[in-house]
Design a protein around this motif. Structure first.
Motif, mmCIF file in Angstrom:
data_model
loop_
_atom_site.group_PDB
_atom_site.id
_atom_site.type_symbol
_atom_site.label_atom_id
_atom_site.label_comp_id
_atom_site.label_asym_id
_atom_site.label_seq_id
_atom_site.Cartn_x
_atom_site.Cartn_y
_atom_site.Cartn_z
ATOM 1 N N GLU A 135 4.970 8.400 13.164
ATOM 2 C CA GLU A 135 5.996 9.165 12.541
ATOM 3 C C GLU A 135 5.829 9.251 11.066
ATOM 4 O OE1 GLU A 135 8.512 10.718 13.602
ATOM 5 O OE2 GLU A 135 9.085 10.098 15.535
ATOM 6 N N ARG A 136 5.706 10.236 10.357
ATOM 7 C CA ARG A 136 5.382 10.310 8.985
ATOM 8 C C ARG A 136 6.276 11.572 8.523
ATOM 9 N NH1 ARG A 136 0.798 11.867 6.835
ATOM 10 N NH2 ARG A 136 0.840 10.074 5.534
ATOM 11 N N LEU A 137 6.649 11.324 7.181
ATOM 12 C CA LEU A 137 7.708 12.400 6.601
ATOM 13 C C LEU A 137 6.801 13.512 5.868
ATOM 14 C CD1 LEU A 137 10.366 9.796 5.626
ATOM 15 C CD2 LEU A 137 10.308 11.080 7.553
ATOM 16 N N GLY A 160 -2.287 9.493 5.578
ATOM 17 C CA GLY A 160 -1.972 8.417 6.381
ATOM 18 C C GLY A 160 -1.885 8.651 8.026
ATOM 19 N N THR A 161 -1.756 7.591 8.655
ATOM 20 C CA THR A 161 -1.930 7.740 9.957
ATOM 21 C C THR A 161 -0.498 7.703 10.368
ATOM 22 O OG1 THR A 161 -2.092 5.121 10.253
ATOM 23 C CG2 THR A 161 -4.065 6.652 10.223
ATOM 24 N N GLY A 162 0.484 7.155 10.014
ATOM 25 C CA GLY A 162 1.824 7.114 10.459
ATOM 26 C C GLY A 162 1.988 5.863 11.348
ATOM 27 N N ILE A 163 0.963 4.955 11.320
ATOM 28 C CA ILE A 163 1.073 3.620 12.242
ATOM 29 C C ILE A 163 1.239 2.563 11.420
ATOM 30 C CG2 ILE A 163 -0.108 2.416 13.856
ATOM 31 C CD1 ILE A 163 -1.973 4.706 14.584
ATOM 32 N N GLY A 164 1.179 2.599 9.967
ATOM 33 C CA GLY A 164 1.220 1.343 9.157
ATOM 34 C C GLY A 164 2.620 0.562 9.313
ATOM 35 N N LEU A 165 3.767 1.343 9.273
ATOM 36 C CA LEU A 165 5.114 0.686 9.347
ATOM 37 C C LEU A 165 5.437 0.089 10.830
ATOM 38 C CD1 LEU A 165 7.392 2.682 7.159
ATOM 39 C CD2 LEU A 165 6.483 0.394 6.546
ATOM 40 N N ALA A 166 4.600 0.873 11.889
ATOM 41 C CA ALA A 166 4.880 0.429 13.260
ATOM 42 C C ALA A 166 4.242 -1.000 13.546
ATOM 43 C CB ALA A 166 4.233 1.351 14.024
ATOM 44 N N GLY A 170 9.171 4.843 -6.205
ATOM 45 C CA GLY A 170 8.532 6.077 -5.870
ATOM 46 C C GLY A 170 9.648 6.914 -5.302
ATOM 47 N N ILE A 171 9.172 7.991 -4.355
ATOM 48 C CA ILE A 171 9.826 9.167 -4.080
ATOM 49 C C ILE A 171 11.215 8.842 -3.124
ATOM 50 C CG2 ILE A 171 7.985 10.606 -4.189
ATOM 51 C CD1 ILE A 171 7.532 10.326 -0.832
ATOM 52 N N GLY A 172 11.050 7.694 -2.462
ATOM 53 C CA GLY A 172 12.230 6.981 -1.533
ATOM 54 C C GLY A 172 12.461 7.903 -0.346
ATOM 55 N N ILE A 173 13.233 7.695 0.440
ATOM 56 C CA ILE A 173 13.363 7.977 1.831
ATOM 57 C C ILE A 173 14.786 8.295 2.115
ATOM 58 C CG2 ILE A 173 12.757 7.516 4.247
ATOM 59 C CD1 ILE A 173 11.239 5.036 3.115
ATOM 60 N N ALA A 174 15.193 9.604 2.853
ATOM 61 C CA ALA A 174 16.597 9.764 3.085
ATOM 62 C C ALA A 174 17.170 8.863 4.224
ATOM 63 C CB ALA A 174 16.739 11.254 3.678
ATOM 64 N N SER A 194 0.746 -1.238 0.056
ATOM 65 C CA SER A 194 -0.085 -0.102 0.085
ATOM 66 C C SER A 194 0.768 1.304 0.146
ATOM 67 C CB SER A 194 -0.813 -0.077 1.015
ATOM 68 O OG SER A 194 -1.379 1.098 1.331
ATOM 69 N N ASN A 195 1.782 1.455 0.826
ATOM 70 C CA ASN A 195 2.941 2.486 1.003
ATOM 71 C C ASN A 195 3.517 2.552 -0.547
ATOM 72 O OD1 ASN A 195 2.180 3.240 3.462
ATOM 73 N ND2 ASN A 195 4.190 2.190 4.357
ATOM 74 N N ALA A 196 3.999 1.400 -1.071
ATOM 75 C CA ALA A 196 4.680 1.313 -2.356
ATOM 76 C C ALA A 196 3.687 2.100 -3.420
ATOM 77 C CB ALA A 196 5.184 -0.160 -2.833
ATOM 78 N N ILE A 197 2.516 1.817 -3.557
ATOM 79 C CA ILE A 197 1.551 2.433 -4.398
ATOM 80 C C ILE A 197 1.352 3.753 -3.855
ATOM 81 C CG2 ILE A 197 -0.728 2.468 -5.281
ATOM 82 C CD1 ILE A 197 -0.606 -0.651 -4.738
ATOM 83 N N LYS A 198 1.128 4.244 -2.587
ATOM 84 C CA LYS A 198 1.030 5.411 -2.163
ATOM 85 C C LYS A 198 2.082 6.428 -2.415
ATOM 86 C CE LYS A 198 0.062 6.087 2.172
ATOM 87 N NZ LYS A 198 -0.299 6.396 3.384
ATOM 88 N N PHE A 199 3.401 6.027 -1.987
ATOM 89 C CA PHE A 199 4.244 6.998 -2.119
ATOM 90 C C PHE A 199 5.031 7.094 -3.340
ATOM 91 C CE2 PHE A 199 3.645 6.147 2.382
ATOM 92 C CZ PHE A 199 3.662 7.491 2.470
ATOM 93 N N ALA A 200 4.365 6.912 -4.635
ATOM 94 C CA ALA A 200 4.956 7.140 -6.003
ATOM 95 C C ALA A 200 5.076 8.522 -6.300
ATOM 96 C CB ALA A 200 3.643 6.456 -7.104
HETATM 97 P P1 ADP Z 1 1.340 6.363 6.621
HETATM 98 O O1 ADP Z 1 1.640 5.620 5.424
HETATM 99 O O2 ADP Z 1 0.085 6.250 7.418
HETATM 100 O O3 ADP Z 1 1.841 7.837 6.846
HETATM 101 P P2 ADP Z 1 3.323 4.771 7.573
HETATM 102 O O4 ADP Z 1 3.674 4.071 9.018
HETATM 103 O O5 ADP Z 1 2.979 3.669 6.702
HETATM 104 O O6 ADP Z 1 2.472 5.764 7.855
HETATM 105 O O7 ADP Z 1 4.572 5.230 7.064
HETATM 106 C C1 ADP Z 1 5.123 6.395 7.528
HETATM 107 C C2 ADP Z 1 5.829 6.931 6.934
HETATM 108 O O8 ADP Z 1 7.026 6.455 6.332
HETATM 109 C C3 ADP Z 1 4.791 7.554 5.809
HETATM 110 O O9 ADP Z 1 4.364 8.809 6.009
HETATM 111 C C4 ADP Z 1 6.080 7.938 4.548
HETATM 112 O O10 ADP Z 1 6.563 9.330 4.904
HETATM 113 C C5 ADP Z 1 7.165 7.054 4.919
HETATM 114 N N1 ADP Z 1 6.723 5.918 4.005
HETATM 115 C C6 ADP Z 1 6.361 4.789 4.172
HETATM 116 N N2 ADP Z 1 6.448 3.908 3.270
HETATM 117 C C7 ADP Z 1 6.977 4.674 1.913
HETATM 118 C C8 ADP Z 1 7.467 4.216 0.759
HETATM 119 N N3 ADP Z 1 7.000 2.984 0.218
HETATM 120 N N4 ADP Z 1 7.921 5.246 -0.041
HETATM 121 C C9 ADP Z 1 8.312 6.510 0.767
HETATM 122 N N5 ADP Z 1 7.945 6.697 1.666
HETATM 123 C C10 ADP Z 1 7.252 5.880 2.685
#
Ligand code: ADP
Length: 898
Positions: free
Chosen positions: A844-846, A854-860, A828-832, A795-801
């Motif tokens: 935690e969200r970027l 998003g809620t920032g809880i998915g990865l947790a 997608g956009i990638g993360i530092a 879901s994140n992979a699709i969202k952070f395109a």
């Molecule tokens: P949410 O998706 O609800 O914001 P997540 O816990 O899933 O919360 O993700 C936390 C943060 O991690 C996201 O807000 C995003 O900034 C970053 N992130 C997660 N997955 C990706 C990804 N595939 N590409 C870029 N950033 C990501």
């Protein structure tokens, strides 16, 4: 260097001998040469006088021959030519008298008788006889009438008047006047004269004949009565070469004979060799012959071997040189041999010295005996250890001075030399050997004995080598004591239990008879007995009682002294020391020396160890050090035990605390659960009501709201929706912590397929490209949690395109043996990198809600879920290029690995 210096004197004598030899050779050669010369001269002299005598006697023989002839005429008045011939024939003159040219008779005639003579001679057959020379006429004539042998040569001389020739006449007159035979001076003989050969000198011997046969007494009468002459002509060459047949002795000698006593060239009668070297040795003598003197000269010809040995003269220097060389060499060889002998002797002496010094200076004691075990030698160390001097013991049996016994059993031990001499084998003594010296002092020794054999291997004695190992043994005992203490401490749970074993070990190894362990009680500041050890002995029992009845404060008694000083104390004569209250009792127990040391570390003291011994002996530093070490060791043990006790107490306390906290936690956990439940059920109900009413307002009262009213309503609904999903996520997250998850084998491939199916719509909407490369492997997992985790990542992979770009996603599953790694890669956009950790934490969200909701809880939730299943999560990303999120889970062990 030394060798070179040593060579010089060795060469000096041979060189001296050589020089002397050569000198002697030169001298001998000179003397021999001189002697030979002298002998040669003598020999030449001899030869000369011998030759002289020979000439003389030969001349006398000629004279005798002539006298014989005279006799013929004396006997007969008329000697005919025949008579004369026969007479001469009998004489065999040519044979017996070499050089004699003839034997003749000349008669004296007055002038008037010449005719008659001629007639007479002719009558005798001499047909053409004349007296000649006829001229000048003279008063008397001397005509040769007979001359034998009458050969053609002599015949020509017949009738000749010799008085007409001056030299002949002189000789004849002298002979006549003196009445003696007389040689003429050198003359030329008639035939040679006729031949014109003047080179051959001649001589004529005249013997006067007188009338009546007798020699008249006076000169006048002799002149008057002269009848004639018997004469003989000689050719000097023939005469002398005949006289001097080359005798062997004379070979190599040259002779010359001069008429007269002077070697005048004109007087030379004969010369055997035409010339000889000027340097030739030469001798001369005057030979007296009838009526004349001749000078005889004799010279050595070159090569004349005048004296025996001359020819060997060359051998003298040669032999001398050889002999000198030989002598010199012999001297050298002898010198060398002597030097070698000396060297050998020196070496032997040196070796002996060296050996003695070596044996004397080695640290071990050495005693050697003869075949019968009698002492022959002992070095200084042996003297020191036995207490005997070599001079006292030499020849004594070794067993009288070497007393050894076993340290442990106390039994006397056999003398090792005796054992070697009976067995012939090398032996080593046991480690417990103690040697008692002459003064009764005992020392631990380490000893070996070996046979001494001569070159033939015969046993001729024994050698004993031993050393004082008292110190080493003492050292060993002390380290044994220390080890024993260490061992006891390691094995004992408390000092109480260790005490007896420590006392036993220390008393046995350090050879004390009585040991006590005093412990210090800090509060009372006193020492009291913890334990006692001694050998079973009633006297010691009594002393133990006395000790047990005591406690000591600072400075009181020996333990109190140690307590005060913190230092080991050694009291040689405890039993007589008034400082100590137990002294009298100790004396009764027979204990004399006392030793006490603190059980202390730094300034902290835990007790005192006290020992007594029956023997009085001085302390040494090593023992004091050992005592300090043991004291510290025990102190450390005590301190450790105290620490352990403290830890134990602390642990107990901790346990109680943990229990309390756990209870509190459980309580808060329950409260938390109750709170979650509240949120889940109670909080969501009003939220739903809010949503429902807002929805009703929008649907049923749309026309009553203007645009901004509708916008507010829409926002209320959105917020409610978001709050709901937040609550849901939170519930899910807290659920993960609380609920017990059951694990089973889950097919990764199937799980991925389920996830894709669940996200079908989202994929379609976003036109995402999803590629799956999954091996068919299974993991140990909770299926719903795993599905949820992979779903979150997808879901994140699709969202952070990237904006305006359809997401490209690849899902991999790789079996890694013990784990399976499932990764979701996007473009997608990638993360530092600095956010890698952060994003796995709750809320935690970027990005802002607007950019990416998003809620920032998915990865947790992903992290929590995976970790609860025993796995791990991770991310690798590059801003602007895409990310890879992976989860790793234990592989299902029932499934065989690839
Ligand atoms: P949410 O998706 O609800 O914001 P997540 O816990 O899933 O919360 O993700 C936390 C943060 O991690 C996201 O807000 C995003 O900034 C970053 N992130 C997660 N997955 C990706 C990804 N595939 N590409 C870029 N950033 C990501």
């Amino acid at each position: 260097m030394e060798k070179k210096l040593g060579m010089r004197p060795r060469l000096a004598l041979p060189v001296f001998v050589l020089v002397c030899g050569l000198g002697a050779t030169a001298l001998a050669t000179y003397l021999i040469n001189e002697n030979l010369r002298f002998r040669s001269r003598e020999r030449l002299k001899d030869a000369t006088s011998q030759i002289g005598r020979t000439i003389q006697s030969r001349m006398e023989a000629y004279v005798a021959l002539l006298r014989g002839g005279a006799g013929l005429f004396a006997a007969s008045q008329s000697v005919t030519a025949d008579n004369f011939r026969r007479f001469v024939e009998r004489l065999e003159i040519t044979k017996r008298f070499p050089g004699l040219q003839g034997f003749g008779y000349s008669v004296r005639l007055p002038a008037d008788k010449i005719g008659a003579l001629a007639l007479q001679m002719r009558a005798q057959g001499v047909t053409n006889f004349t007296v000649w020379p006829a001229e000048p006429p003279r008063e008397e004539y001397h005509s040769i009438v007979y001359l034998e042998p009458m050969d053609a040569r002599n015949r020509r001389v017949q009738g000749y008047d010799m008085f007409t020739e001056e030299r002949r006449r002189k000789a004849m007159e002298d002979a006549r006047d003196l009445g003696n035979p007389r040689f003429s001076k050198k003359v030329r003989l008639m035939p040679e004269l006729e031949n014109g050969d003047a080179s051959e000198p001649g001589l004529i011997l005249y013997l006067p004949l007188y009338l009546g046969g007798q020699v008249p007494e006076t000169k006048e009468k002799r002149q008057e009565q002269l009848q004639g002459f018997i004469y003989s002509p000689f050719r000097a060459g023939d005469l002398f070469s005949g006289i001097m047949p080359m005798s062997r002795v004379w070979r190599g000698l040259a002779f010359s004979i001069w008429d007269g006593s002077e070697p005048k060239p004109e007087a030379l009668l004969y010369r055997s060799h035409s010339d000889f070297g000027l340097d030739a040795r030469y001798d001369s003598t005057v030979v007296q012959i009838p009526g004349a003197v001749w000078l005889l000269g004799v010279a050595e010809l070159p090569g004349y071997k005048a004296a025996d040995g001359q020819q060997l003269l060359w051998a003298v220097p040669l032999l001398g040189v050889l002999a000198s060389c030989f002598l010199s060499y012999s001297t050298f060889a002898e010198g060398r041999a002597r030097a070698r002998t000396e060297q050998t002797a020196n070496d032997l002496f040196g070796q002996r010295e060296w050996l003695q010094v070596t044996i004397g200076s080695i640290g071990d004691a050495v005693i050697s005996t003869d075949r019968l075990g009698r002492v022959q030698f002992m070095n200084g160390v042996a003297e020191g250890l036995t207490g005997w001097k070599l001079e006292e013991t030499k020849g004594k049996p070794l067993r009288d001075i070497f007393h050894i016994h076993d340290e442990k059993t106390g039994e006397e031990m056999d003398n090792p030399a005796d054992r070697v001499l009976t067995t012939g084998a090398t032996i080593h003594l046991s480690d417990n050997t103690v040697l008692r010296d002459q003064n009764g002092i005992e020392r631990s020794i380490d000893d070996s004995a070996a046979p001494i054999r001569d070159r033939q291997g015969n046993l001729v004695g024994a050698v004993l080598v031993f050393r004082d190992i008292t110190e080493r043994r003492e050292h060993e005992r002390r380290s044994t004591a220390q080890h024993a203490v260490t061992k006891v401490l390691a094995e004992s749970p408390s000092l109480q239990e260790a005490a007896v074993r420590i006392l036993t070990a220390l008393c046995e190894t350090l050879r004390f008879d009585f040991g006590l362990l005093w412990t210090y009680h800090g509060q009372e500041k006193r020492l009291s007995i913890l334990n006692v050890w001694h050998a079973p002995n009633p006297v010691l029992n009594r002393f133990e009682e006395v000790c047990r009845s005591h406690t000591f404060g600072h400075g009181a008694g020996l333990p109190g002294l140690v307590l005060e000083t913190h230092e080991p104390e050694w009291v040689i004569d405890f039993s007589r020391d008034p400082r100590f209250p137990r002294a009298a009792e100790a004396e009764k127990a027979g204990l004399r020396t006392a030793f006490a040391f603190p059980i202390a570390i730094g300034s902290e003291i835990f007790g005192v160890l006290e020992f007594f011994s029956r023997e009085s002996s001085p302390a040494d530093n090593e023992l004091l050090n050992v005592a300090r070490g043991v004291g510290t060791q025990i102190a450390q043990f005590v301190r450790r035990k105290h620490a352990e006790e403290a830890i134990q107490e602390l642990n107990q306390e901790l346990e109680i605390r943990v229990e309390r906290r756990t209870a509190a936690l459980l309580e808060s956990k329950e409260q938390m659960e109750a709170f979650s439940y509240t949120i889940a059920h109670d909080l969501r109900a009003p939220l739903r009501a809010m949503q429902g009413f807002a929805h009703a307002l929008l649907e049923d009262y749309t026309e009553r709201f203007d645009a901004s009213g509708i916008d507010f309503l829409t926002r209320i609904m959105g917020s409610a929706l978001r709050m709901d999903s937040l609550i849901q996520d939170l519930l899910e997250y807290s659920q993960l912590s609380r609920s017990d998850l059951s694990f089973k084998a889950v097919s990764v491939q199937e799980t991925i397929e389920n996830v894709l199916r669940a996200h079908e719509e989202q994929i379609r909407e976003t036109k995402a490209e999803v590629k799956v490369i999954a091996e068919d492997s299974s993991v140990r997992a909770h299926p719903a949690t795993l599905e949820n985790a992979i779903g979150n990542l997808l879901s994140n992979a699709i969202k952070f395109a990237q904006a305006d770009e359809a997401p490209k996603i690849q899902i991999d599953a790789v079996d890694q043996g013990t784990t399976v790694r499932i990764s979701v890669q996007d473009s997608g956009i990638g993360i530092a990198a600095e956010h890698y950790e952060r994003i796995f934490r709750v809320f935690e969200r970027l990005h802002g809600q607007n950019a990416f909701p998003g809620t920032g809880i998915g990865l947790a939730i992903v992290k929590k879920g995976v970790e609860r299943m025993g796995g791990s999560v991770g991310v690798k990303s590059e801003p602007g290029r895409g990310s890879v999120f992976w989860i790793e889970l234990p592989r299902d062990s029932e499934q065989p690995s690839i």
